[in-house]
Design an enzyme around this catalytic site. Structure first.
Site, short mmCIF file in Angstrom:
data_model
loop_
_atom_site.label_atom_id
_atom_site.label_comp_id
_atom_site.label_asym_id
_atom_site.label_seq_id
_atom_site.Cartn_x
_atom_site.Cartn_y
_atom_site.Cartn_z
N MET A 93 37.82 30.60 39.57
CA MET A 93 36.36 30.54 39.62
C MET A 93 35.75 31.00 40.94
O MET A 93 34.59 30.70 41.21
CB MET A 93 35.89 29.11 39.27
CG MET A 93 36.27 28.67 37.88
SD MET A 93 35.74 29.85 36.58
CE MET A 93 33.99 29.50 36.54
N ASN A 110 41.94 40.47 35.45
CA ASN A 110 41.16 39.27 35.10
C ASN A 110 40.96 39.25 33.60
O ASN A 110 40.95 40.29 32.95
CB ASN A 110 39.80 39.31 35.81
CG ASN A 110 38.96 38.07 35.51
OD1 ASN A 110 39.47 36.95 35.52
ND2 ASN A 110 37.67 38.27 35.23
N HIS A 112 38.13 37.96 30.83
CA HIS A 112 36.72 37.55 30.77
C HIS A 112 36.34 37.29 29.31
O HIS A 112 36.65 38.12 28.44
CB HIS A 112 35.83 38.65 31.38
CG HIS A 112 34.39 38.26 31.37
ND1 HIS A 112 33.85 37.38 32.29
CD2 HIS A 112 33.38 38.61 30.55
CE1 HIS A 112 32.57 37.22 32.03
NE2 HIS A 112 32.26 37.95 30.98
N GLU A 177 42.22 35.59 23.63
CA GLU A 177 42.56 35.73 25.06
C GLU A 177 44.06 35.56 25.24
O GLU A 177 44.71 36.30 25.97
CB GLU A 177 41.81 34.68 25.88
CG GLU A 177 40.31 34.86 25.90
CD GLU A 177 39.62 33.89 26.84
OE1 GLU A 177 40.17 33.54 27.89
OE2 GLU A 177 38.49 33.46 26.51
#
Ligand code: GRF
Length: 205
Positions: A93, A110, A112, A177
């Site tokens: 974060m 990353n 998202h 994900e």
């Protein structure tokens, strides 16, 4: 470059994507190995989950440093000490500085929870519902200085269903994900390790 790219996963919280990467990397055919999990939050539940899975896990507590530059210097030192070759942000974060990101260019990924470039930033599921889109999803991308704007490696789409709330939609996205992040890491690690093998053949020591 090692035969399997030495990969460090950075987390701040529950670590379900980190777990998916660790599980995938158990396969000997997987092109990356997860050598360390680091959290900027000592209380991150993901740290214990990583250790239970047999992966070294440590906190680098952001609050213990006078500022972002000192925190990032400690992070960089830990990555170097571990001979990291790839860094995966998985629910990490903190926004990393442009100089940090530049040093890891092409080797920092990353995940998202939106179909980028739509919905950069936070609260993507609430915002997707407010937008009234028919499809939502997730994206794995290379990290660049601009937040959630780096080159896209993989995406998965899910439908937005009647009656969805943010929680239901998030759960549907999260399943994807956990599927695309390991696949994307494997692909990036494979391309980095094979590029390295090619270079070694061209320039034998
Ligand atoms: C995921 O939704 C990820 O896309 C976002 O933060 C969340 C992290 O969840 N960047 P977890 O810690 O991997 O469970």
């Amino acid at each position: 470059m090692s035969p399997r790219a030495r990969t460090v996963v950075l987390i701040s919280g529950r670590g379900s994507n980190m777990s998916a990467l660790v599980e995938a990397a158990r396969s000997p055919d997987f092109a990356a190995e997860i050598v360390l999990v680091l959290s900027d939050e000592p209380g991150a539940p993901g740290l214990a989950i990583a250790r239970e899975a047999g992966v070294a896990a440590e906190a680098i507590d952001f609050r213990a440093y006078p500022g972002k530059a000192a925190f990032e210097a400690a992070l960089e030192a830990r990555l170097r000490a571990e001979r990291a070759e790839i860094v995966c942000l998985a629910g990490f974060m903190r926004v990393l500085s442009p100089s940090f990101v530049e040093r890891w260019k092409g080797r920092i990924l990353n995940i998202h929870p939106s179909l980028l470039p739509n919905l950069r930033g936070l609260n993507t599921h609430e915002r997707a519902l407010r937008q009234g889109v028919a499809e939502h999803g997730c994206t794995v991308h290379f990290v660049t200085a601009e937040l959630d704007a780096g080159p896209i490696i993989a995406q998965a789409r899910v439908p937005v269903l009647p009656g969805d709330d943010a929680e239901a939609l998030a759960a549907r996205v999260l399943r994807e994900e956990h599927r695309i992040y390991p696949a994307a890491l494997n692909a990036v690690a494979r391309s980095l390790t094979s590029a390295n093998v090619r270079e070694a053949r061209l320039n034998p020591r």
